[in-house]
Enzyme design. Structure first.
Site, PDB file in Angstrom:
ATOM      1  N   SER A  22      54.704  38.795  27.067  1.00 47.54           N
ATOM      2  CA  SER A  22      54.383  39.116  28.931  1.00 47.54           C
ATOM      3  C   SER A  22      56.273  39.090  29.769  1.00 47.54           C
ATOM      4  CB  SER A  22      53.973  37.521  29.154  1.00 47.54           C
ATOM      5  OG  SER A  22      54.589  36.410  28.631  1.00 47.54           O
ATOM      6  N   ASN A 109      53.293  25.566  25.980  1.00 47.06           N
ATOM      7  CA  ASN A 109      51.804  25.622  27.213  1.00 47.06           C
ATOM      8  C   ASN A 109      52.462  24.623  28.557  1.00 47.06           C
ATOM      9  OD1 ASN A 109      50.453  26.687  25.296  1.00 47.06           O
ATOM     10  ND2 ASN A 109      48.973  25.338  24.617  1.00 47.06           N
ATOM     11  N   HIS A 155      36.238  41.756  72.348  1.00 45.73           N
ATOM     12  CA  HIS A 155      35.188  42.899  71.375  1.00 45.73           C
ATOM     13  C   HIS A 155      35.911  44.627  71.689  1.00 45.73           C
ATOM     14  CE1 HIS A 155      31.783  40.682  71.623  1.00 45.73           C
ATOM     15  NE2 HIS A 155      32.129  40.085  72.186  1.00 45.73           N
ATOM     16  N   SER A 276      56.937  63.352  60.404  1.00 42.04           N
ATOM     17  CA  SER A 276      55.634  63.369  59.580  1.00 42.04           C
ATOM     18  C   SER A 276      56.366  65.007  58.880  1.00 42.04           C
ATOM     19  CB  SER A 276      54.313  64.525  60.215  1.00 42.04           C
ATOM     20  OG  SER A 276      54.148  65.258  59.718  1.00 42.04           O
ATOM     21  N   LYS A 282      55.882  63.939  65.624  1.00 42.24           N
ATOM     22  CA  LYS A 282      55.288  62.966  65.635  1.00 42.24           C
ATOM     23  C   LYS A 282      56.464  61.524  64.979  1.00 42.24           C
ATOM     24  CE  LYS A 282      51.937  62.197  63.413  1.00 42.24           C
ATOM     25  NZ  LYS A 282      50.074  61.526  63.491  1.00 42.24           N
ATOM     26  N   ASN A 284      55.402  57.605  63.326  1.00 37.11           N
ATOM     27  CA  ASN A 284      54.426  57.355  62.957  1.00 37.11           C
ATOM     28  C   ASN A 284      54.345  55.605  63.021  1.00 37.11           C
ATOM     29  OD1 ASN A 284      52.350  59.192  62.582  1.00 37.11           O
ATOM     30  ND2 ASN A 284      53.570  59.329  60.745  1.00 37.11           N
ATOM     31  N   GLU A 289      51.142  49.880  59.584  1.00 38.03           N
ATOM     32  CA  GLU A 289      50.485  50.091  58.709  1.00 38.03           C
ATOM     33  C   GLU A 289      50.006  49.748  57.311  1.00 38.03           C
ATOM     34  OE1 GLU A 289      50.330  54.500  59.175  1.00 38.03           O
ATOM     35  OE2 GLU A 289      49.372  54.599  61.276  1.00 38.03           O
ATOM     36  N   LYS A 324      49.880  35.185  35.979  1.00 36.50           N
ATOM     37  CA  LYS A 324      51.489  35.262  36.935  1.00 36.50           C
ATOM     38  C   LYS A 324      51.705  36.168  37.502  1.00 36.50           C
ATOM     39  CE  LYS A 324      53.862  33.131  32.947  1.00 36.50           C
ATOM     40  NZ  LYS A 324      51.879  32.934  31.858  1.00 36.50           N
TER      41      LYS A 324
HETATM   42  N1  ARG Z   1      52.922  33.703  27.048  1.00 36.11           N
HETATM   43  C1  ARG Z   1      52.212  32.682  27.698  1.00 36.11           C
HETATM   44  C2  ARG Z   1      52.105  32.162  29.145  1.00 36.11           C
HETATM   45  O1  ARG Z   1      52.376  33.438  30.357  1.00 36.11           O
HETATM   46  C3  ARG Z   1      53.405  31.146  27.348  1.00 36.11           C
HETATM   47  C4  ARG Z   1      52.967  30.535  25.796  1.00 36.11           C
HETATM   48  C5  ARG Z   1      51.574  29.813  24.938  1.00 36.11           C
HETATM   49  N2  ARG Z   1      51.299  30.959  24.247  1.00 36.11           N
HETATM   50  C6  ARG Z   1      50.304  29.692  23.323  1.00 36.11           C
HETATM   51  N3  ARG Z   1      49.955  30.815  22.436  1.00 36.11           N
HETATM   52  N4  ARG Z   1      49.938  28.729  23.475  1.00 36.11           N
HETATM   53  O2  ARG Z   1      50.688  31.715  29.175  1.00 36.11           O
END
Ligand code: ARG
Length: 475
Positions: A22, A109, A155, A276, A282, A284, A289, A324
């Protein structure tokens, strides 16, 4: 670098690592991670889990790492799984094996959810600042158009005449509610999950209240399982952002319509328009939009997190890593969109002649006739019917209501005496609606003054939240 290994006979397969990773998106949490680590280090030294000298070494390394992250000298590498493992790698690189001591008494965590909350506090304040700029742009334009009478619509049909300033400043009110929702979010969500550990709390973190205070939270969460499971704050933030997005979308739609050749109510400045590639004539309304179009992803992001959370067992599950990106995307997109919409609004030029010209057409004063009769104790249902007959008569004869002669009026109903003519005047009709929230210039001007006071109060509150935050970050 993996943060485990003792019980494993092999490292993760490439496909496993790729899925797990991640760091590309959670790297933006790095500054908050350093902040949490610094606060946690104080605790570890106090608990004598880390000696004073080692503590000083780790602290210096963390501060150096923060500078290196800021300058780009340190970043994540292909082997890093997430922001937490990347920073632990950096720390160990700087101060040797002792850097690994930082992991005691905390878990990814509770760490990840603490970092995420800190990020949101920071960035929701930035969103609030940008919304405040847009409110100011609408207020400025509204004040310039206090004298302009426009057709008001229901309306998308002419309904009743209104002060154009009211049409413009209606957006300020909905945007102010968005800012209010951000403060409300801050009030409710400023409780720290740090100290929840993996799920059960930690004997090495006996005073999570102190860490909470040092991190700028108002207090600690009451249940460690809830603390690591809770993503209500992220879903709520996504709702707040989606609501802003929906407001911007409605503003966008209005500007698309008003800037169309047929309406010709507003000229959007060149800086906020595109041309355009094939049709040289044009121009725009792309800002408008995109404001309308981006609402799709704001709503989608909210939905996507709610679906991840639905039915999820409590405490940490890896599904939560999916929390996230929707939030980052909504924040990023709004921070791109808001300044462009503010610029478009601020530089827009309204075509006063066309707007006021339209106010008198479309029988928009028919309600005045009905009100006139109602004041003479004709039941409104009957008064409405008589006013409708006036409209029918005018439509057939190709005239406007104020062109009806005295005898024509009397022939429609004996109570339609010539005094009704007084009310068939745009300025009078608008001025008569002078109660709170009414369209009279006086009421609109008072509402705008009140708006201005509220927006400067909001600006002060944003600054004081920010000062508080920067104090914490510099500790
Ligand atoms: N990268 C994880 C997240 O974004 C956090 C890690 C927690 N991972 C775990 N195996 N306990 O939630």
């Amino acid at each position: 670098m993996t943060l485990w290994g003792g019980r494993f006979e092999s490292g993760p397969a490439d496909a496993m690592a790729a899925l797990s990773r991640s760091v590309e998106f959670d790297w933006r949490l790095a500054p908050y991670e350093i902040e949490v680590n610094l606060v946690h280090l104080n605790n570890l030294v106090e608990q004598q889990i880390v000696g004073k000298e080692d503590g000083a070494k780790i602290k210096a390394a963390l501060l150096e790492l923060a500078t290196d992250i800021g300058s780009g000298k340190f970043s994540y590498i292909a082997e890093d799984e997430d922001v937490h493992s990347a920073i632990e790698r950096g720390l160990i690189q700087k101060c040797g094996e002792i850097g690994g001591a930082i992991r005691a008494g905390r878990s990814r965590n509770d760490l990840v959810v603490t970092d995420f909350k800190l990020y949101l506090i920071d960035y929701l304040l930035e969103v609030a600042t940008q919304i405040s700029e847009l409110v100011k742009a609408f207020n400025l334009q509204a004040e310039k158009h206090l004298d302009l009478i426009a057709p008001g619509f229901t309306h998308t049909q002419h309904a009743q005449p209104i002060t154009f300033a009211q049409e413009l400043s209606k957006h300020s009110h909905s945007l102010l509610r968005d800012i209010d929702r951000i403060f409300d979010w801050l009030d409710r969500n400023s409780l720290s999950p740090f100290g929840a550990g993996a799920l059960a709390g930690s004997s090495i973190q006996p005073k999570p209240e102190r860490a909470a205070k040092e991190l700028g939270f108002a207090g600690v969460m009451a249940n460690s399982i809830d603390a690591v499971s809770d993503r209500d704050f992220a879903a709520e933030a996504l709702f707040v952002l989606a609501m802003v997005g929906v407001h911007l979308s409605r503003i966008g739609e209005e500007f698309v319509l008003w800037s169309s050749t047929e309406f010709n109510w507003v000229k959007i400045a060149d800086e906020y328009s595109t041309g355009s590639s094939i049709m040289p004539q044009k121009k725009n309304a792309d800002v408008a939009e995109l404001a309308r179009g981006k609402s799709g992803r704001f709503i989608g992001n909210l939905t996507s997190l709610l679906v991840v959370l639905k039915g999820l067992p409590f405490a940490y599950n890896r599904d939560l890593q999916e929390d996230k990106e929707p939030v980052f995307d909504s924040v990023d997109q709004l921070l791109i969109l808001l300044p462009a919409v503010s610029g478009m609004v601020l530089t827009a030029q309204f075509n006063k002649a066309v707007i006021s010209g339209g106010a008198a057409t479309g029988f928009s004063l028919a309600t005045e006739i009905a009100d006139f009769l109602a004041k003479k104790q004709i039941p409104f249902s009957k008064a409405h019917e008589i006013a409708g007959e006036c409209v029918k008569f005018c439509e057939k004869s190709g005239i406007e209501l104020n062109q009806l002669t005295d005898s024509q009026l009397l022939s429609i109903h004996p109570l339609l005496t010539k005094e009704v003519r007084e009310f068939l005047d745009l300025t009078g009709a608008v001025a008569s609606r002078s109660s709170a929230m009414g369209t009279a210039q006086k009421s609109v001007s008072a509402a705008i003054n009140q708006l201005k006071k509220e927006i400067s109060k909001a600006d002060e509150a944003i600054t004081s939240h920010r000062d508080h935050l920067s104090g914490i970050i510099s500790q």
